[in-house]
Every structure is written in structure tokens, then in C-alpha cells.
Design a protein around this motif. Structure first.
Motif, PDB file in Angstrom:
ATOM      1  N   LEU A  28       0.821  -1.216   0.000  1.00 19.62           N
ATOM      2  CA  LEU A  28       0.000   0.000   0.000  1.00 19.62           C
ATOM      3  C   LEU A  28       0.855   1.266   0.000  1.00 19.62           C
ATOM      4  O   LEU A  28       0.519   2.254  -0.651  1.00 19.62           O
ATOM      5  CB  LEU A  28      -0.926   0.008   1.220  1.00 19.62           C
ATOM      6  CG  LEU A  28      -2.161  -0.879   1.131  1.00 19.62           C
ATOM      7  CD1 LEU A  28      -2.868  -0.950   2.476  1.00 19.62           C
ATOM      8  CD2 LEU A  28      -3.116  -0.361   0.062  1.00 19.62           C
ATOM      9  N   THR A  31       2.017   2.054  -3.456  1.00 19.26           N
ATOM     10  CA  THR A  31       0.977   2.251  -4.476  1.00 19.26           C
ATOM     11  C   THR A  31       0.071   3.408  -4.044  1.00 19.26           C
ATOM     12  O   THR A  31       0.270   4.543  -4.448  1.00 19.26           O
ATOM     13  CB  THR A  31       0.161   0.961  -4.694  1.00 19.26           C
ATOM     14  OG1 THR A  31      -0.329   0.474  -3.432  1.00 19.26           O
ATOM     15  CG2 THR A  31       1.005  -0.112  -5.357  1.00 19.26           C
ATOM     16  N   TYR A  32      -0.883   3.123  -3.175  1.00 19.12           N
ATOM     17  CA  TYR A  32      -1.870   4.118  -2.746  1.00 19.12           C
ATOM     18  C   TYR A  32      -1.219   5.347  -2.107  1.00 19.12           C
ATOM     19  O   TYR A  32      -1.494   6.488  -2.489  1.00 19.12           O
ATOM     20  CB  TYR A  32      -2.842   3.458  -1.767  1.00 19.12           C
ATOM     21  CG  TYR A  32      -3.815   4.412  -1.123  1.00 19.12           C
ATOM     22  CD1 TYR A  32      -4.923   4.879  -1.826  1.00 19.12           C
ATOM     23  CD2 TYR A  32      -3.625   4.849   0.183  1.00 19.12           C
ATOM     24  CE1 TYR A  32      -5.816   5.760  -1.241  1.00 19.12           C
ATOM     25  CE2 TYR A  32      -4.512   5.729   0.776  1.00 19.12           C
ATOM     26  CZ  TYR A  32      -5.603   6.182   0.060  1.00 19.12           C
ATOM     27  OH  TYR A  32      -6.472   7.055   0.649  1.00 19.12           O
ATOM     28  N   TYR A  33      -0.348   5.116  -1.135  1.00 17.60           N
ATOM     29  CA  TYR A  33       0.298   6.229  -0.429  1.00 17.60           C
ATOM     30  C   TYR A  33       1.174   7.045  -1.376  1.00 17.60           C
ATOM     31  O   TYR A  33       1.118   8.276  -1.385  1.00 17.60           O
ATOM     32  CB  TYR A  33       1.131   5.690   0.730  1.00 17.60           C
ATOM     33  CG  TYR A  33       1.890   6.753   1.489  1.00 17.60           C
ATOM     34  CD1 TYR A  33       1.268   7.513   2.473  1.00 17.60           C
ATOM     35  CD2 TYR A  33       3.233   6.997   1.225  1.00 17.60           C
ATOM     36  CE1 TYR A  33       1.960   8.493   3.169  1.00 17.60           C
ATOM     37  CE2 TYR A  33       3.935   7.971   1.919  1.00 17.60           C
ATOM     38  CZ  TYR A  33       3.298   8.715   2.887  1.00 17.60           C
ATOM     39  OH  TYR A  33       3.985   9.687   3.570  1.00 17.60           O
ATOM     40  N   GLN A  35       0.977   7.385  -4.597  1.00 15.42           N
ATOM     41  CA  GLN A  35       0.153   8.141  -5.537  1.00 15.42           C
ATOM     42  C   GLN A  35      -0.495   9.344  -4.852  1.00 15.42           C
ATOM     43  O   GLN A  35      -0.511  10.447  -5.397  1.00 15.42           O
ATOM     44  CB  GLN A  35      -0.920   7.236  -6.134  1.00 15.42           C
ATOM     45  CG  GLN A  35      -1.783   7.925  -7.178  1.00 15.42           C
ATOM     46  CD  GLN A  35      -2.802   6.986  -7.801  1.00 15.42           C
ATOM     47  OE1 GLN A  35      -2.900   5.821  -7.423  1.00 15.42           O
ATOM     48  NE2 GLN A  35      -3.571   7.482  -8.753  1.00 15.42           N
ATOM     49  N   ALA A  36      -1.024   9.128  -3.641  1.00 17.69           N
ATOM     50  CA  ALA A  36      -1.698  10.216  -2.924  1.00 17.69           C
ATOM     51  C   ALA A  36      -0.735  11.345  -2.576  1.00 17.69           C
ATOM     52  O   ALA A  36      -1.117  12.517  -2.561  1.00 17.69           O
ATOM     53  CB  ALA A  36      -2.351   9.670  -1.657  1.00 17.69           C
ATOM     54  N   ALA A  67       3.674  -4.508  -5.604  1.00 18.23           N
ATOM     55  CA  ALA A  67       3.632  -3.095  -6.001  1.00 18.23           C
ATOM     56  C   ALA A  67       4.548  -2.864  -7.197  1.00 18.23           C
ATOM     57  O   ALA A  67       4.203  -2.132  -8.129  1.00 18.23           O
ATOM     58  CB  ALA A  67       4.046  -2.199  -4.836  1.00 18.23           C
ATOM     59  N   LEU A 110      -2.947  10.616   6.378  1.00 16.12           N
ATOM     60  CA  LEU A 110      -3.047   9.578   5.363  1.00 16.12           C
ATOM     61  C   LEU A 110      -2.354   8.318   5.860  1.00 16.12           C
ATOM     62  O   LEU A 110      -1.194   8.341   6.242  1.00 16.12           O
ATOM     63  CB  LEU A 110      -2.398  10.049   4.057  1.00 16.12           C
ATOM     64  CG  LEU A 110      -2.542   9.109   2.867  1.00 16.12           C
ATOM     65  CD1 LEU A 110      -4.004   9.015   2.438  1.00 16.12           C
ATOM     66  CD2 LEU A 110      -1.695   9.592   1.710  1.00 16.12           C
ATOM     67  N   MET A 111      -3.058   7.215   5.894  1.00 14.37           N
ATOM     68  CA  MET A 111      -2.552   5.919   6.346  1.00 14.37           C
ATOM     69  C   MET A 111      -2.297   5.902   7.852  1.00 14.37           C
ATOM     70  O   MET A 111      -1.719   4.955   8.363  1.00 14.37           O
ATOM     71  CB  MET A 111      -1.256   5.533   5.618  1.00 14.37           C
ATOM     72  CG  MET A 111      -1.333   5.537   4.115  1.00 14.37           C
ATOM     73  SD  MET A 111      -2.204   4.137   3.417  1.00 14.37           S
ATOM     74  CE  MET A 111      -1.023   2.837   3.630  1.00 14.37           C
TER      75      MET A 111
END
Length: 203
Positions: A28, A31-33, A35-36, A67, A110-111
Motif C-alpha cells: 500500500l 501504491t496508494y500512499y 500516488q496520494a 507493487a 493519510l494511512m
């Protein structure tokens, strides 16, 4: 997983397909983190702090690069390094960091948010307890009852702990939490022989 691969390879199809919390977060973060936050994932060095030395081996398993595969960089690891909690304590001591003198700070937004299930995830029996809560909600579309929010029979470090939980529409489920490889061998022998009374076992 490695223990099962070595000694109970016939039971591999019965293992959960979910990654460990360490590897879930590693994937995560890249990928997610990334990108954010607008960060190149290739520039992120992910370090996990874990109590178990086996986690050092786990992060180097060939398949722990999801990832990177997703982004066309299969050489990129989901988790780059693992330090044990003892190693972290030694580093803190070596650097003469006084934790009591540090100012309190809040989590990054975030996260940095958690749930009750997330809090217990790292405790013995926590993964199973969190999974049951999640399954209850997905199946019934209702929050789990108090009994599932405090499933104390499966907590602690005794050799094998067990409980029965009931999910409407599914019925009673027998669950167990096993502590230690010696006990794992006994339980896996029962599973292999078709004598296990449990539908969900956490090792």
C-alpha cells in the motif's frame, strides 16, 4: 507459511491468500500512499519494525513485490528492510534518544487512521478476530455484536485457544488460535488426518 511449505505442503491450498500485515502495508505504501503524496515509489524505502526475525526472510520472498509488478518494476520490493523490535531498541539506545523527552505528535492523516480490528491485528489471535468481525459485517450488513468485539477466549499465549462464534446465515463456526510451532505440528497433523473440528485456525 514456510513451515507449512516444508512439512505440510499438501495443506498449502488451505492457507489464507491474504498477505501478512507487514506485506499488506508495504504494498500500500508503494501504491496508494505514493500516488496520494505524489512520490515516485522507487524512491520510497519501506522499513518494517517487527518482533519476529522470520519477517526478515518474508520480505525477501520472490513474490513479495506486487507493487513493483503492478508498476512494471518487478525488482522493487514491497518492504525493503525489516528491523526487529530489539534492533530498534538498540538503535534508540545507541543514538541516546530519550523517548520521554520527545514531544507528543499525532499520526499522519493519510494511512495513519486505525480501527479496532486494526489495533488487535498484531496480537496473537488478532488476525482471526478481525477477519470474523469483517465477515460478520459483510454477511449480515450489521455491526458485530459485543461478543465478537471482545473475543477473549482466543487471546493470550496459551498453546491452543478455541471458541465458537455464530454468524446469522452461516451458523456456528469453530475457531482456534495456535501458539508455537510445536502446537502447530499437532494441529496440522489433525487437519491432515481429517480430525480437525475447526473451520478457522490462526497460527
Amino acid at each position: 507459511v514456510k513451515f507449512c511449505e516444508y512439512y505440510y505442503s499438501d495443506l498449502i491450498p488451505d492457507l489464507s491468500t491474504a498477505k501478512s500485515p507487514q506485506q499488506m502495508l508495504g504494498a500500500l505504501v508503494k501504491t496508494y500512499y505514493a500516488q496520494a503524496k505524489g512520490i515516485d515509489p522507487g524512491k520510497i524505502i519501506s522499513v518494517a519494525i517487527m518482533p519476529c526475525t522470520a519477517k526478515k526472510f518474508e520480505c525477501q520472498r520472490p513474490e513479495m513485490n506486487s507493487a513493483g509488478v503492478l508498476q512494471g518494476k518487478p525488482e522493487m520490493r514491497d518492504v525493503d528492510y525489516v528491523l526487529t523490535t530489539r534492533e530498534l531498541a538498540r538503535l534508540i539506545k545507541r543514538q541516546k534518544i530519550d523517548l520521554n523527552a520527545l514531544e507528543d505528535a499525532s499520526y499522519d492523516r493519510l494511512m495513519g487512521e486505525g480501527t479496532g480490528a486494526g489495533v488487535i491485528f498484531g496480537a496473537t489471535g488478532g488476525v482471526m478476530e478481525a477477519a470474523i468481525r469483517g465477515a460478520y459485517y459483510i454477511i449480515t450488513h450489521e455491526d458485530p455484536p459485543e461478543a465478537l468485539l471482545n473475543l477473549t477466549p482466543v487471546r493470550g499465549l496459551e498453546s491452543v485457544k478455541e471458541a465458537t462464534v455464530t454468524i446469522p446465515g452461516v451458523g456456528p463456526l469453530s475457531v482456534a488460535v495456535c501458539h508455537g510451532l510445536k502446537n502447530a505440528r499437532t494441529i496440522l497433523d489433525e487437519v491432515r488426518a481429517g480430525k480437525s473440528r475447526w473451520q478457522f485456525i490462526e497460527f
